[in-house]
Design a protein around this motif. Sequence first.
Motif, PDB file in Angstrom:
ATOM      1  N   GLY A 160      -8.883 -99.276 -14.585  1.00  0.00           N
ATOM      2  CA  GLY A 160      -7.492 -99.468 -14.966  1.00  0.00           C
ATOM      3  C   GLY A 160      -6.918 -98.344 -15.797  1.00  0.00           C
ATOM      4  O   GLY A 160      -7.346 -97.189 -15.693  1.00  0.00           O
ATOM      5  N   SER A 161      -5.982 -98.709 -16.653  1.00  0.00           N
ATOM      6  CA  SER A 161      -5.229 -97.720 -17.422  1.00  0.00           C
ATOM      7  C   SER A 161      -5.209 -98.038 -18.915  1.00  0.00           C
ATOM      8  O   SER A 161      -4.230 -97.767 -19.594  1.00  0.00           O
ATOM      9  CB  SER A 161      -3.794 -97.647 -16.888  1.00  0.00           C
ATOM     10  N   MET A 178     -13.505-101.249 -16.181  1.00  0.00           N
ATOM     11  CA  MET A 178     -13.489-100.210 -17.203  1.00  0.00           C
ATOM     12  C   MET A 178     -12.089 -99.622 -17.354  1.00  0.00           C
ATOM     13  O   MET A 178     -11.326 -99.550 -16.396  1.00  0.00           O
ATOM     14  CB  MET A 178     -14.506 -99.115 -16.886  1.00  0.00           C
ATOM     15  N   ASN A 179     -11.790 -99.255 -18.590  1.00  0.00           N
ATOM     16  CA  ASN A 179     -10.501 -98.658 -18.910  1.00  0.00           C
ATOM     17  C   ASN A 179      -9.338 -99.532 -18.439  1.00  0.00           C
ATOM     18  O   ASN A 179      -8.365 -99.028 -17.884  1.00  0.00           O
ATOM     19  CB  ASN A 179     -10.382 -97.250 -18.305  1.00  0.00           C
ATOM     20  N   ILE A 180      -9.440-100.830 -18.664  1.00  0.00           N
ATOM     21  CA  ILE A 180      -8.364-101.734 -18.261  1.00  0.00           C
ATOM     22  C   ILE A 180      -7.550-102.154 -19.487  1.00  0.00           C
ATOM     23  O   ILE A 180      -8.010-102.052 -20.624  1.00  0.00           O
ATOM     24  CB  ILE A 180      -8.908-102.980 -17.529  1.00  0.00           C
ATOM     25  N   THR A 181      -6.347-102.626 -19.245  1.00  0.00           N
ATOM     26  CA  THR A 181      -5.513-103.196 -20.301  1.00  0.00           C
ATOM     27  C   THR A 181      -5.760-104.706 -20.347  1.00  0.00           C
ATOM     28  O   THR A 181      -6.347-105.274 -19.409  1.00  0.00           O
ATOM     29  CB  THR A 181      -4.023-102.950 -20.023  1.00  0.00           C
ATOM     30  N   GLN A 182      -5.278-105.352 -21.396  1.00  0.00           N
ATOM     31  CA  GLN A 182      -5.393-106.808 -21.466  1.00  0.00           C
ATOM     32  C   GLN A 182      -4.647-107.452 -20.297  1.00  0.00           C
ATOM     33  O   GLN A 182      -5.127-108.410 -19.692  1.00  0.00           O
ATOM     34  CB  GLN A 182      -4.849-107.339 -22.797  1.00  0.00           C
ATOM     35  N   LYS A 183      -3.488-106.910 -19.958  1.00  0.00           N
ATOM     36  CA  LYS A 183      -2.705-107.449 -18.832  1.00  0.00           C
ATOM     37  C   LYS A 183      -3.480-107.310 -17.525  1.00  0.00           C
ATOM     38  O   LYS A 183      -3.520-108.246 -16.723  1.00  0.00           O
ATOM     39  CB  LYS A 183      -1.363-106.724 -18.728  1.00  0.00           C
ATOM     40  N   GLU A 184      -4.107-106.161 -17.302  1.00  0.00           N
ATOM     41  CA  GLU A 184      -4.907-105.968 -16.090  1.00  0.00           C
ATOM     42  C   GLU A 184      -6.086-106.950 -16.054  1.00  0.00           C
ATOM     43  O   GLU A 184      -6.389-107.522 -15.011  1.00  0.00           O
ATOM     44  CB  GLU A 184      -5.406-104.525 -15.998  1.00  0.00           C
TER      45      GLU A 184
END
Length: 120
Positions: free
Chosen positions: A58-59, A81-87
């Motif tokens: 993610g971002s 990995m590298n995700i936001t809470q929203k993702e």
Amino acid sequence: MNLKITIENKKRSFKTFEDEDDDGTYKYPLRGVTFPTNYGFIEGYRGEDGDELDVFVGSGDLYASFQVWRYDVPLETKFCMNITQKEWDEILAEYKPVIKTQTVYKTKEDFEKAVEGFKV
């Protein structure tokens, strides 16, 4: 840790799971998902299904994993990995009917230790 990731499905793409086994039964309880992030696999690592280890990329700066139930494998681990809470929330919503466990790692190092357990 330097992971080599191959992206198979781009963010917001849809993948159908209507794969049949030799006996005509489906492998997945879900018919498909729309990926909230890029999705692929980590080269050199194997999941419980014998295929490359699945990963959402993610971002953000969150690291997590979850296990899903399938017809052919009691549990299959998918890493994020590298995700936001929203993702993360969107990923869990897509897989909700089959999620058995979920983990958010406190540090990137904790995530890397968990991934290491799947190294070929």
